[in-house]
Write an enzyme that holds these catalytic residues in place. Structure first.
Site, PDB file in Angstrom:
ATOM      1  N   HIS A   1      -4.009  -7.017   2.842  1.00  0.00           N
ATOM      2  CA  HIS A   1      -4.968  -7.324   1.778  1.00  0.00           C
ATOM      3  C   HIS A   1      -4.306  -8.288   0.798  1.00  0.00           C
ATOM      4  O   HIS A   1      -3.152  -8.078   0.409  1.00  0.00           O
ATOM      5  CB  HIS A   1      -5.366  -6.022   1.070  1.00  0.00           C
ATOM      6  CG  HIS A   1      -6.392  -6.235   0.010  1.00  0.00           C
ATOM      7  ND1 HIS A   1      -7.716  -6.497   0.292  1.00  0.00           N
ATOM      8  CD2 HIS A   1      -6.283  -6.269  -1.343  1.00  0.00           C
ATOM      9  CE1 HIS A   1      -8.382  -6.665  -0.843  1.00  0.00           C
ATOM     10  NE2 HIS A   1      -7.535  -6.533  -1.837  1.00  0.00           N
TER      11      HIS A   1
ATOM     12  N   SER B   1      -0.530  -6.995   0.156  1.00  0.00           N
ATOM     13  CA  SER B   1      -0.126  -5.622   0.482  1.00  0.00           C
ATOM     14  C   SER B   1      -0.494  -5.318   1.923  1.00  0.00           C
ATOM     15  O   SER B   1      -1.619  -5.629   2.354  1.00  0.00           O
ATOM     16  CB  SER B   1      -0.873  -4.613  -0.413  1.00  0.00           C
ATOM     17  OG  SER B   1      -0.747  -4.929  -1.778  1.00  0.00           O
TER      18      SER B   1
HETATM   19  C1  GRF Z   1      -6.006 -12.970   4.480  1.00  0.00           C
HETATM   20  O1  GRF Z   1      -5.843 -13.422   3.165  1.00  0.00           O
HETATM   21  C2  GRF Z   1      -5.975 -11.471   4.544  1.00  0.00           C
HETATM   22  O2  GRF Z   1      -5.102 -10.904   3.635  1.00  0.00           O
HETATM   23  C3  GRF Z   1      -7.388 -11.112   4.210  1.00  0.00           C
HETATM   24  O3  GRF Z   1      -8.173 -12.099   4.826  1.00  0.00           O
HETATM   25  C4  GRF Z   1      -7.405 -13.272   5.004  1.00  0.00           C
HETATM   26  C5  GRF Z   1      -7.421 -13.564   6.469  1.00  0.00           C
HETATM   27  O4  GRF Z   1      -6.804 -14.772   6.780  1.00  0.00           O
HETATM   28  N1  GRF Z   1      -7.673  -9.760   4.608  1.00  0.00           N
HETATM   29  P1  GRF Z   1      -6.471 -15.103   8.289  1.00  0.00           P
HETATM   30  O5  GRF Z   1      -7.751 -14.936   9.099  1.00  0.00           O
HETATM   31  O6  GRF Z   1      -5.389 -14.176   8.764  1.00  0.00           O
HETATM   32  O7  GRF Z   1      -6.023 -16.541   8.263  1.00  0.00           O
END
Ligand code: GRF
Length: 191
Positions: free
Chosen positions: A111, A138
Site C-alpha cells: 500500500h 507499507s
Molecule cells: C502501487 O502504488 C501499489 O502500492 C498500489 O497500487 C500501485 C500499483 O502499481 N497498491 P503497479 O501496478 O505495481 O505498478
C-alpha cells in the site's frame, strides 16, 4: 530449498509484479511465481508476466453478480494452481470476508502510504494536503479491514516542496519495488 508457490494479483501496470519477478529470478530467493491473476484483460502487468514466461489468467469481476462469486472463481484458480501464498500488487478490488479468511496468513499487500495513515485511495495527495514531511509504503498482511492488517515492512521518502501526487508517487514507487520483494523474503524465511 523448496520455493513457495506464489500468485501475484494485479489490475494494472504491474511494476511491483516486475519487482517480484526480478527478485524471484535471483539466486536463493525463496519464492517462485506460479500464476499472475488479473481482473482486467488489458492490465499491462499481464504483458510483463508473459514476457517473463509466467502463467497468466484473467477473471473479470464484471462477469460475476456478486463479490463472493468473483472471489470464489479466483479461489478455484488459485487452488488449482497449488498456490501457497498471494501477493496483491495493485489489485484494485475489495476482497470478501470469505476470501480473506480462506487466505488468512497467506496473503500480503503493498500500500502506498505509511499505514495506518491514509488507507484507501489517493494516498499521495492526502499526504501532501495534510502537510506531511514524509510519505512511504507499507507491506502488510491482509485482514478483514481494508489496509488494516499487521505491517511487515515500511519504507519512507521525504515529501519535497513542489511535490505533486505524481512526483511523490514516483518517489514512493522506487521504494515499493525494493520493499515488496524484501518483505516477502523476510516472512518466508521466518516460516
Ligand atoms: C502501487 O502504488 C501499489 O502500492 C498500489 O497500487 C500501485 C500499483 O502499481 N497498491 P503497479 O501496478 O505495481 O505498478
Amino acid at each position: 530449498m523448496k520455493k513457495k508457490r506464489i500468485a501475484v494479483l494485479i489490475s494494472g501496470s504491474g511494476s511491483n509484479l516486475q519487482a517480484l519477478i526480478d527478485a524471484c529470478a535471483t539466486a536463493d530467493y525463496p519464492a517462485q511465481i506460479v500464476l499472475v491473476l488479473a481482473n482486467k484483460a488489458d492490465a499491462y502487468g499481464l504483458t510483463r508476466a508473459q514476457t517473463a514466461g509466467l502463467k497468466t489468467h484473467v477473471i473479470s469481476h464484471k462477469d460475476f453478480a456478486t463479490r463472493e462469486a468473483f472471489d470464489a472463481a479466483m479461489d478455484a484458480v488459485l487452488c488449482a494452481n497449488e498456490v501457497e501464498m498471494i501477493c496483491l500488487a495493485g489489485f484494485m478490488r475489495v476482497l470478501s470476508p470469505w476470501f480473506v479468511e480462506q487466505w488468512r496468513g497467506k496473503m500480503i499487500n503493498i500500500h502506498p502510504s505509511l499505514l495506518p495513515k491514509y488507507k484507501g485511495l489517493h494516498t499521495h495527495q492526502r499526504a501532501i494536503d495534510a502537510g506531511d514531511s514524509e510519505a512511504g509504503c507499507s507491506v502488510h498482511w491482509v485482514s478483514a479491514g481494508v489496509d488494516e492488517g499487521e505491517i511487515i515492512a515500511q519504507a519512507r521518502v521525504p515529501i519535497l516542496a513542489g511535490d505533486t501526487a505524481e512526483t511523490l508517487a514516483a518517489r514512493v514507487l522506487v521504494e515499493e519495488h525494493k520493499t515488496y520483494p524484501a518483505a516477502l523474503k523476510k516472512i518466508l524465511s521466518e516460516q
